[in-house]
Design a protein around this motif. Structure first.
Motif, PDB file in Angstrom:
ATOM      1  N   LEU A 134     -29.075   6.340 -11.428  1.00  0.00           N
ATOM      2  CA  LEU A 134     -28.064   6.658 -10.420  1.00  0.00           C
ATOM      3  C   LEU A 134     -27.638   5.364  -9.742  1.00  0.00           C
ATOM      4  CD1 LEU A 134     -26.422   8.446  -8.471  1.00  0.00           C
ATOM      5  CD2 LEU A 134     -28.525   8.721  -7.123  1.00  0.00           C
ATOM      6  N   THR A 135     -26.392   4.978  -9.919  1.00  0.00           N
ATOM      7  CA  THR A 135     -25.875   3.745  -9.328  1.00  0.00           C
ATOM      8  C   THR A 135     -24.921   4.082  -8.193  1.00  0.00           C
ATOM      9  OG1 THR A 135     -26.062   2.535 -11.416  1.00  0.00           O
ATOM     10  CG2 THR A 135     -24.579   1.625  -9.756  1.00  0.00           C
ATOM     11  N   LEU A 136     -25.154   3.482  -7.041  1.00  0.00           N
ATOM     12  CA  LEU A 136     -24.257   3.623  -5.896  1.00  0.00           C
ATOM     13  C   LEU A 136     -23.376   2.388  -5.817  1.00  0.00           C
ATOM     14  CD1 LEU A 136     -26.761   4.933  -3.185  1.00  0.00           C
ATOM     15  CD2 LEU A 136     -25.324   6.281  -4.739  1.00  0.00           C
ATOM     16  N   ALA A 137     -22.053   2.579  -5.852  1.00  0.00           N
ATOM     17  CA  ALA A 137     -21.114   1.483  -5.662  1.00  0.00           C
ATOM     18  C   ALA A 137     -20.867   1.365  -4.161  1.00  0.00           C
ATOM     19  CB  ALA A 137     -19.821   1.745  -6.417  1.00  0.00           C
ATOM     20  N   LEU A 138     -21.409   0.313  -3.562  1.00  0.00           N
ATOM     21  CA  LEU A 138     -21.393   0.155  -2.109  1.00  0.00           C
ATOM     22  C   LEU A 138     -20.710  -1.158  -1.735  1.00  0.00           C
ATOM     23  CD1 LEU A 138     -25.086   1.254  -1.497  1.00  0.00           C
ATOM     24  CD2 LEU A 138     -23.054   2.528  -0.780  1.00  0.00           C
ATOM     25  N   SER A 139     -19.785  -1.084  -0.802  1.00  0.00           N
ATOM     26  CA  SER A 139     -18.964  -2.242  -0.465  1.00  0.00           C
ATOM     27  C   SER A 139     -18.447  -2.846  -1.764  1.00  0.00           C
ATOM     28  CB  SER A 139     -19.761  -3.276   0.338  1.00  0.00           C
ATOM     29  OG  SER A 139     -18.904  -4.255   0.883  1.00  0.00           O
ATOM     30  N   TYR A 140     -17.959  -1.952  -2.622  1.00  0.00           N
ATOM     31  CA  TYR A 140     -17.553  -2.336  -3.972  1.00  0.00           C
ATOM     32  C   TYR A 140     -16.039  -2.398  -4.090  1.00  0.00           C
ATOM     33  CZ  TYR A 140     -16.754  -2.231  -8.978  1.00  0.00           C
ATOM     34  OH  TYR A 140     -16.316  -2.531 -10.238  1.00  0.00           O
ATOM     35  N   SER A 141     -15.590  -3.377  -4.837  1.00  0.00           N
ATOM     36  CA  SER A 141     -14.191  -3.526  -5.200  1.00  0.00           C
ATOM     37  C   SER A 141     -14.166  -4.164  -6.576  1.00  0.00           C
ATOM     38  CB  SER A 141     -13.462  -4.420  -4.193  1.00  0.00           C
ATOM     39  OG  SER A 141     -12.384  -5.105  -4.794  1.00  0.00           O
ATOM     40  N   SER A 142     -13.430  -3.580  -7.494  1.00  0.00           N
ATOM     41  CA  SER A 142     -13.380  -4.143  -8.840  1.00  0.00           C
ATOM     42  C   SER A 142     -12.712  -5.509  -8.849  1.00  0.00           C
ATOM     43  CB  SER A 142     -12.636  -3.185  -9.774  1.00  0.00           C
ATOM     44  OG  SER A 142     -12.904  -3.505 -11.117  1.00  0.00           O
ATOM     45  N   LYS A 143     -11.676  -5.681  -8.031  1.00  0.00           N
ATOM     46  CA  LYS A 143     -11.030  -6.993  -7.960  1.00  0.00           C
ATOM     47  C   LYS A 143     -12.003  -8.044  -7.433  1.00  0.00           C
ATOM     48  CE  LYS A 143      -6.192  -5.517  -7.505  1.00  0.00           C
ATOM     49  NZ  LYS A 143      -4.973  -5.573  -6.671  1.00  0.00           N
ATOM     50  N   TRP A 144     -12.797  -7.665  -6.414  1.00  0.00           N
ATOM     51  CA  TRP A 144     -13.818  -8.574  -5.899  1.00  0.00           C
ATOM     52  C   TRP A 144     -14.809  -8.920  -7.005  1.00  0.00           C
ATOM     53  CZ3 TRP A 144     -19.033  -7.258  -5.958  1.00  0.00           C
ATOM     54  CH2 TRP A 144     -19.893  -8.182  -5.354  1.00  0.00           C
ATOM     55  N   GLU A 145     -15.251  -7.922  -7.747  1.00  0.00           N
ATOM     56  CA  GLU A 145     -16.235  -8.132  -8.805  1.00  0.00           C
ATOM     57  C   GLU A 145     -15.693  -9.060  -9.896  1.00  0.00           C
ATOM     58  OE1 GLU A 145     -19.045  -5.272 -11.545  1.00  0.00           O
ATOM     59  OE2 GLU A 145     -16.945  -4.721 -11.297  1.00  0.00           O
ATOM     60  N   ILE A 146     -14.446  -8.845 -10.298  1.00  0.00           N
ATOM     61  CA  ILE A 146     -13.840  -9.670 -11.339  1.00  0.00           C
ATOM     62  C   ILE A 146     -13.660 -11.111 -10.860  1.00  0.00           C
ATOM     63  CG2 ILE A 146     -11.691 -10.027 -12.624  1.00  0.00           C
ATOM     64  CD1 ILE A 146     -11.520  -6.933 -12.839  1.00  0.00           C
ATOM     65  N   LEU A 147     -13.254 -11.270  -9.596  1.00  0.00           N
ATOM     66  CA  LEU A 147     -13.118 -12.620  -9.042  1.00  0.00           C
ATOM     67  C   LEU A 147     -14.461 -13.336  -8.973  1.00  0.00           C
ATOM     68  CD1 LEU A 147     -10.539 -12.060  -6.159  1.00  0.00           C
ATOM     69  CD2 LEU A 147     -10.205 -13.442  -8.220  1.00  0.00           C
ATOM     70  N   GLU A 148     -15.519 -12.625  -8.569  1.00  0.00           N
ATOM     71  CA  GLU A 148     -16.846 -13.230  -8.501  1.00  0.00           C
ATOM     72  C   GLU A 148     -17.315 -13.669  -9.887  1.00  0.00           C
ATOM     73  OE1 GLU A 148     -18.901 -13.889  -5.683  1.00  0.00           O
ATOM     74  OE2 GLU A 148     -16.891 -13.611  -4.835  1.00  0.00           O
ATOM     75  N   ALA A 149     -17.065 -12.828 -10.893  1.00  0.00           N
ATOM     76  CA  ALA A 149     -17.440 -13.182 -12.264  1.00  0.00           C
ATOM     77  C   ALA A 149     -16.666 -14.420 -12.723  1.00  0.00           C
ATOM     78  CB  ALA A 149     -17.167 -12.010 -13.196  1.00  0.00           C
ATOM     79  N   THR A 150     -15.385 -14.482 -12.380  1.00  0.00           N
ATOM     80  CA  THR A 150     -14.550 -15.620 -12.756  1.00  0.00           C
ATOM     81  C   THR A 150     -15.052 -16.906 -12.117  1.00  0.00           C
ATOM     82  OG1 THR A 150     -12.632 -14.151 -12.945  1.00  0.00           O
ATOM     83  CG2 THR A 150     -12.184 -16.509 -12.773  1.00  0.00           C
ATOM     84  N   LYS A 151     -15.450 -16.810 -10.852  1.00  0.00           N
ATOM     85  CA  LYS A 151     -15.991 -17.989 -10.152  1.00  0.00           C
ATOM     86  C   LYS A 151     -17.270 -18.486 -10.818  1.00  0.00           C
ATOM     87  CE  LYS A 151     -14.140 -16.728  -5.600  1.00  0.00           C
ATOM     88  NZ  LYS A 151     -14.507 -16.259  -4.224  1.00  0.00           N
ATOM     89  N   LYS A 152     -18.133 -17.563 -11.220  1.00  0.00           N
ATOM     90  CA  LYS A 152     -19.386 -17.956 -11.887  1.00  0.00           C
ATOM     91  C   LYS A 152     -19.100 -18.680 -13.194  1.00  0.00           C
ATOM     92  CE  LYS A 152     -22.004 -14.017 -10.032  1.00  0.00           C
ATOM     93  NZ  LYS A 152     -22.633 -12.715 -10.368  1.00  0.00           N
ATOM     94  N   ILE A 153     -18.155 -18.148 -13.946  1.00  0.00           N
ATOM     95  CA  ILE A 153     -17.819 -18.769 -15.223  1.00  0.00           C
ATOM     96  C   ILE A 153     -17.155 -20.132 -15.011  1.00  0.00           C
ATOM     97  CG2 ILE A 153     -16.336 -18.545 -17.263  1.00  0.00           C
ATOM     98  CD1 ILE A 153     -16.807 -15.491 -17.068  1.00  0.00           C
ATOM     99  N   ALA A 154     -16.245 -20.198 -14.026  1.00  0.00           N
ATOM    100  CA  ALA A 154     -15.574 -21.465 -13.732  1.00  0.00           C
ATOM    101  C   ALA A 154     -16.574 -22.534 -13.306  1.00  0.00           C
ATOM    102  CB  ALA A 154     -14.529 -21.256 -12.638  1.00  0.00           C
ATOM    103  N   ALA A 155     -17.559 -22.148 -12.502  1.00  0.00           N
ATOM    104  CA  ALA A 155     -18.579 -23.101 -12.056  1.00  0.00           C
ATOM    105  C   ALA A 155     -19.401 -23.605 -13.236  1.00  0.00           C
ATOM    106  CB  ALA A 155     -19.486 -22.437 -11.020  1.00  0.00           C
ATOM    107  N   ALA A 156     -19.713 -22.698 -14.175  1.00  0.00           N
ATOM    108  CA  ALA A 156     -20.498 -23.088 -15.347  1.00  0.00           C
ATOM    109  C   ALA A 156     -19.711 -24.034 -16.253  1.00  0.00           C
ATOM    110  CB  ALA A 156     -20.921 -21.844 -16.128  1.00  0.00           C
ATOM    111  N   VAL A 157     -18.383 -23.802 -16.370  1.00  0.00           N
ATOM    112  CA  VAL A 157     -17.541 -24.708 -17.151  1.00  0.00           C
ATOM    113  C   VAL A 157     -17.446 -26.061 -16.456  1.00  0.00           C
ATOM    114  CG1 VAL A 157     -15.184 -25.128 -17.967  1.00  0.00           C
ATOM    115  CG2 VAL A 157     -16.214 -22.854 -18.230  1.00  0.00           C
ATOM    116  N   LYS A 158     -17.321 -26.028 -15.131  1.00  0.00           N
ATOM    117  CA  LYS A 158     -17.186 -27.272 -14.360  1.00  0.00           C
ATOM    118  C   LYS A 158     -18.417 -28.161 -14.505  1.00  0.00           C
ATOM    119  CE  LYS A 158     -16.217 -29.012  -9.701  1.00  0.00           C
ATOM    120  NZ  LYS A 158     -15.964 -28.641  -8.282  1.00  0.00           N
ATOM    121  N   ASP A 159     -19.617 -27.555 -14.472  1.00  0.00           N
ATOM    122  CA  ASP A 159     -20.832 -28.384 -14.593  1.00  0.00           C
ATOM    123  C   ASP A 159     -21.258 -28.572 -16.055  1.00  0.00           C
ATOM    124  OD1 ASP A 159     -22.261 -26.124 -15.431  1.00  0.00           O
ATOM    125  OD2 ASP A 159     -23.144 -25.746 -13.478  1.00  0.00           O
TER     126      ASP A 159
END
Length: 246
Positions: A134-159
């Motif tokens: 059972l997963t509760l989506a709390l303070s959740y936004s798909s756009k927020w989630e996609i942006l956070e994932a993009t930032k993680k990937i961008a940081a990994a490419v940068k370093d």
């Protein structure tokens, strides 16, 4: 014959996602304040979770609180947080009895500390359960989630720990908060609204949508079984044609 008896248990959706909508309108129809609707909605949550276990659904994700919900009146937000805390504390034992694992996705750090503490404790206590997640989506936004994932990937490419050529759908999915969940095959939204409200946008690329006019406090497991039966009548082609499937 009820809808439960019509279910083909060899073709169950593995993961069902639900947008629990209509609590406020239900309360207004009863001549009550909005919070009364949210409190009654908890009864629906309990019945639907038990219905999923009864039917054999392995994953259930509930859109409990979106990032946009923070913009509601403070008294309603505060009440929702208290309902969340009390429900988690009250139902943890029941989750264990039913072999249900509690999970959470979203910007959990933005929740009140008491919520975070109780949520972490409940997840730890139910971590060994395997019948249903059972997963509760709390303070959740798909756009927020996609942006956070993009930032993680961008940081990994940068370093230089990640090459641009390594970025694909699998890698991107691994950076989302749903990394340990299969994509939902069925999404249910109550209350008659026909939109997905910033919910699991990446994950629902091939999800079947089921919209019902039933308000969330009135939604019960027979309604859930009806949605599953409707899902099983559909042909899921994933870009192919019918002849290829047959």
């Amino acid at each position: 014959m009820g809808f439960k008896e019509q279910i083909d248990y060899s073709r169950l959706p593995k993961h069902i996602a639900i947008i629990m909508d209509g609590n406020g309108r239900w309360a207004k129809g009863q001549g009550k304040v909005r919070i009364f609707g949210h409190e009654q909605g908890v009864l629906s949550v309990k019945d639907i979770v038990e219905g999923c276990v009864e039917a054999g659904i392995e994953y259930l994700t509930l859109y409990a609180f979106s990032t946009e919900n923070w913009n509601r009146p403070k008294e309603e937000v505060d009440a929702l947080m208290q309902i969340l805390i009390s429900t988690i504390n009250r139902e943890t034992e029941t989750l264990n009895k039913n072999n249900i694992k509690l999970n959470a996705i979203g910007n959990i750090a933005s929740l009140p500390q008491e919520c975070i503490d109780d949520l972490n404790e409940a997840m730890a206590k139910t971590a060994h359960n395997v019948k249903c997640t059972l997963t509760l989506a709390l303070s959740y936004s798909s756009k927020w989630e996609i942006l956070e994932a993009t930032k993680k990937i961008a940081a990994a490419v940068k370093d230089e720990s990640l090459s641009i050529d390594d970025i694909d759908e699998t890698l991107f999915s691994s950076k989302l908060t749903t990394v340990n969940l299969p994509d939902p095959e069925l999404m249910i939204r109550t209350s008659g609204e026909h939109r997905i409200s910033n919910y699991l946008l990446w994950q629902m690329a091939y999800t079947e949508f089921y919209f019902t006019d039933v308000l969330w406090p009135d939604f019960r497991r027979e309604n859930l079984f009806e949605a599953i039966v409707d899902f099983q009548k559909r042909e899921r082609r994933f870009g192919k044609i019918s002849e290829q499937l047959n």
